[in-house]
Design a protein around this motif. Structure first.
Motif, PDB file in Angstrom:
ATOM      1  N   MET A   1      59.546  54.517  18.839  1.00  0.00           N
ATOM      2  CA  MET A   1      60.857  55.332  19.137  1.00  0.00           C
ATOM      3  C   MET A   1      61.988  56.474  18.265  1.00  0.00           C
ATOM      4  O   MET A   1      61.654  55.916  17.426  1.00  0.00           O
ATOM      5  N   GLN A   2      62.113  56.719  18.667  1.00  0.00           N
ATOM      6  CA  GLN A   2      62.955  58.080  18.691  1.00  0.00           C
ATOM      7  C   GLN A   2      64.523  56.965  18.866  1.00  0.00           C
ATOM      8  O   GLN A   2      64.936  56.572  19.124  1.00  0.00           O
ATOM      9  N   THR A   3      65.626  57.780  17.987  1.00  0.00           N
ATOM     10  CA  THR A   3      66.846  57.448  17.867  1.00  0.00           C
ATOM     11  C   THR A   3      67.709  58.332  18.604  1.00  0.00           C
ATOM     12  O   THR A   3      67.104  60.032  18.566  1.00  0.00           O
ATOM     13  N   LEU A   4      69.057  58.335  19.425  1.00  0.00           N
ATOM     14  CA  LEU A   4      69.790  58.715  19.792  1.00  0.00           C
ATOM     15  C   LEU A   4      71.010  59.186  18.469  1.00  0.00           C
ATOM     16  O   LEU A   4      71.633  60.229  19.170  1.00  0.00           O
ATOM     17  N   GLU A   5      71.031  58.283  17.737  1.00  0.00           N
ATOM     18  CA  GLU A   5      72.615  58.701  16.937  1.00  0.00           C
ATOM     19  C   GLU A   5      72.450  60.458  16.049  1.00  0.00           C
ATOM     20  O   GLU A   5      73.938  60.732  16.239  1.00  0.00           O
ATOM     21  N   THR A  22      72.176  57.159  30.571  1.00  0.00           N
ATOM     22  CA  THR A  22      71.586  57.754  31.638  1.00  0.00           C
ATOM     23  C   THR A  22      70.454  57.180  31.387  1.00  0.00           C
ATOM     24  O   THR A  22      69.848  57.136  29.940  1.00  0.00           O
ATOM     25  N   LEU A  23      69.097  57.506  32.586  1.00  0.00           N
ATOM     26  CA  LEU A  23      67.507  57.333  32.428  1.00  0.00           C
ATOM     27  C   LEU A  23      67.283  57.516  31.381  1.00  0.00           C
ATOM     28  O   LEU A  23      66.408  57.569  31.013  1.00  0.00           O
ATOM     29  N   ALA A  24      67.458  59.543  31.634  1.00  0.00           N
ATOM     30  CA  ALA A  24      66.536  60.398  30.971  1.00  0.00           C
ATOM     31  C   ALA A  24      67.239  59.909  28.843  1.00  0.00           C
ATOM     32  O   ALA A  24      66.284  60.525  28.032  1.00  0.00           O
ATOM     33  N   GLU A  25      68.185  58.959  28.883  1.00  0.00           N
ATOM     34  CA  GLU A  25      68.496  58.894  27.370  1.00  0.00           C
ATOM     35  C   GLU A  25      67.395  57.567  27.356  1.00  0.00           C
ATOM     36  O   GLU A  25      67.253  57.619  25.993  1.00  0.00           O
ATOM     37  N   VAL A  26      67.466  56.959  28.238  1.00  0.00           N
ATOM     38  CA  VAL A  26      66.396  55.356  27.581  1.00  0.00           C
ATOM     39  C   VAL A  26      65.361  56.288  27.633  1.00  0.00           C
ATOM     40  O   VAL A  26      64.827  55.522  27.041  1.00  0.00           O
ATOM     41  N   ALA A  27      64.633  56.995  28.989  1.00  0.00           N
ATOM     42  CA  ALA A  27      63.438  57.322  28.399  1.00  0.00           C
ATOM     43  C   ALA A  27      62.751  58.823  27.497  1.00  0.00           C
ATOM     44  O   ALA A  27      62.195  58.348  26.396  1.00  0.00           O
ATOM     45  N   LYS A  28      63.885  58.588  26.383  1.00  0.00           N
ATOM     46  CA  LYS A  28      64.126  59.902  24.830  1.00  0.00           C
ATOM     47  C   LYS A  28      63.366  59.151  24.048  1.00  0.00           C
ATOM     48  O   LYS A  28      62.815  58.988  23.230  1.00  0.00           O
ATOM     49  N   LEU A  29      64.517  57.708  24.107  1.00  0.00           N
ATOM     50  CA  LEU A  29      64.601  56.707  23.136  1.00  0.00           C
ATOM     51  C   LEU A  29      63.055  56.688  23.101  1.00  0.00           C
ATOM     52  O   LEU A  29      62.585  56.418  22.270  1.00  0.00           O
ATOM     53  N   VAL A  30      62.270  56.350  24.216  1.00  0.00           N
ATOM     54  CA  VAL A  30      61.218  55.170  24.256  1.00  0.00           C
ATOM     55  C   VAL A  30      60.359  56.058  23.930  1.00  0.00           C
ATOM     56  O   VAL A  30      59.207  55.879  23.984  1.00  0.00           O
ATOM     57  N   GLY A  31      60.441  57.602  24.065  1.00  0.00           N
ATOM     58  CA  GLY A  31      59.461  58.534  24.662  1.00  0.00           C
ATOM     59  C   GLY A  31      58.778  58.806  25.758  1.00  0.00           C
ATOM     60  O   GLY A  31      57.889  59.163  25.376  1.00  0.00           O
ATOM     61  N   VAL A  32      58.861  58.628  26.860  1.00  0.00           N
ATOM     62  CA  VAL A  32      58.371  58.637  28.103  1.00  0.00           C
ATOM     63  C   VAL A  32      58.905  59.124  28.834  1.00  0.00           C
ATOM     64  O   VAL A  32      60.928  59.773  28.624  1.00  0.00           O
ATOM     65  N   VAL A  37      60.616  55.345  33.629  1.00  0.00           N
ATOM     66  CA  VAL A  37      61.732  54.197  33.175  1.00  0.00           C
ATOM     67  C   VAL A  37      61.424  54.046  34.123  1.00  0.00           C
ATOM     68  O   VAL A  37      61.842  52.506  34.507  1.00  0.00           O
ATOM     69  N   SER A  38      61.663  54.610  35.056  1.00  0.00           N
ATOM     70  CA  SER A  38      62.181  54.312  36.979  1.00  0.00           C
ATOM     71  C   SER A  38      61.484  53.774  37.285  1.00  0.00           C
ATOM     72  O   SER A  38      61.265  52.577  38.436  1.00  0.00           O
ATOM     73  N   ARG A  39      60.089  53.558  36.639  1.00  0.00           N
ATOM     74  CA  ARG A  39      59.188  53.203  38.126  1.00  0.00           C
ATOM     75  C   ARG A  39      58.963  51.551  37.383  1.00  0.00           C
ATOM     76  O   ARG A  39      58.851  50.461  37.617  1.00  0.00           O
ATOM     77  N   ALA A  40      59.294  52.240  35.379  1.00  0.00           N
ATOM     78  CA  ALA A  40      59.380  50.053  35.073  1.00  0.00           C
ATOM     79  C   ALA A  40      60.875  49.380  35.284  1.00  0.00           C
ATOM     80  O   ALA A  40      60.532  47.874  35.305  1.00  0.00           O
ATOM     81  N   ASN A  53      57.844  46.333  27.345  1.00  0.00           N
ATOM     82  CA  ASN A  53      58.799  45.995  27.021  1.00  0.00           C
ATOM     83  C   ASN A  53      59.753  46.782  26.050  1.00  0.00           C
ATOM     84  O   ASN A  53      60.964  46.294  26.189  1.00  0.00           O
ATOM     85  N   ARG A  54      58.850  47.695  25.929  1.00  0.00           N
ATOM     86  CA  ARG A  54      60.006  48.914  24.833  1.00  0.00           C
ATOM     87  C   ARG A  54      61.099  49.802  25.960  1.00  0.00           C
ATOM     88  O   ARG A  54      61.737  49.560  25.179  1.00  0.00           O
ATOM     89  N   ILE A  55      60.607  49.855  27.238  1.00  0.00           N
ATOM     90  CA  ILE A  55      61.548  50.714  27.650  1.00  0.00           C
ATOM     91  C   ILE A  55      62.581  49.374  27.825  1.00  0.00           C
ATOM     92  O   ILE A  55      63.745  49.609  27.801  1.00  0.00           O
ATOM     93  N   GLU A  56      62.447  48.088  28.238  1.00  0.00           N
ATOM     94  CA  GLU A  56      63.888  47.460  28.515  1.00  0.00           C
ATOM     95  C   GLU A  56      64.280  46.970  26.946  1.00  0.00           C
ATOM     96  O   GLU A  56      65.831  46.532  27.336  1.00  0.00           O
ATOM     97  N   ALA A  57      63.533  47.002  25.827  1.00  0.00           N
ATOM     98  CA  ALA A  57      64.376  47.104  24.853  1.00  0.00           C
ATOM     99  C   ALA A  57      65.125  47.796  24.550  1.00  0.00           C
ATOM    100  O   ALA A  57      66.148  47.694  23.985  1.00  0.00           O
ATOM    101  N   ALA A  58      64.671  49.086  24.831  1.00  0.00           N
ATOM    102  CA  ALA A  58      66.170  50.334  25.117  1.00  0.00           C
ATOM    103  C   ALA A  58      66.647  50.282  26.221  1.00  0.00           C
ATOM    104  O   ALA A  58      68.212  50.517  25.629  1.00  0.00           O
ATOM    105  N   VAL A  59      66.541  50.058  27.117  1.00  0.00           N
ATOM    106  CA  VAL A  59      67.801  49.365  28.144  1.00  0.00           C
ATOM    107  C   VAL A  59      68.629  48.632  27.732  1.00  0.00           C
ATOM    108  O   VAL A  59      69.851  48.232  27.319  1.00  0.00           O
TER     109      VAL A  59
END
Length: 110
Positions: A1-5, A22-32, A37-40, A53-59
């Motif tokens: 996973m990347q970081t947005l910092e 935003t959804l895009a920021e969640v996606a970027k953090l997870v790398g998808v 992310v929307s589907r998850a 689980n990775r997406i939920e953790a990022a959310v």
């Protein structure tokens, strides 16, 4: 996973708009993709459990909250009900309003 910092552009964009994650920021953090992310979030059974689980953790980490108005606009479908009343201070309106909200909520409307 990347970081947005280190990603100042994402933070700047967020500040200029609503200040919300935003959804895009969640996606970027997870790398998808944002679609993944929307589907998850909308159809979790269609996403690999590990990825979900990775997406939920990022959310959770970012504090993402879905924008229901944006979802309604994108899908051309809404669960919002609007009413026009002469005055909120009209006698009896509060009881009618509360009852209406309760009944609509049981049917999935706001």
């Amino acid at each position: 996973m990347q970081t947005l910092e280190a990603d100042d552009s994402a933070r700047e964009k967020r500040r200029k708009n609503t200040g919300k994650i935003t959804l895009a920021e969640v996606a970027k953090l997870v790398g998808v993709s944002t679609m993944t992310v929307s589907r998850a979030l909308r159809m979790p059974e269609k996403v690999n459990p590990e990825l979900r689980n990775r997406i939920e953790a990022a959310v959770s980490e970012l504090g993402y909250v879905p924008n229901l108005q944006a979802r309604s606009l994108a899908s051309a479908d809404s669960s919002l009900v609007m009413g026009v009343v002469p005055s909120f201070s009209s006698p009896g309106f509060l009881a009618v309003s509360e009852t209406l909200q309760t009944v609509l909520a049981t049917q999935g409307y706001s």
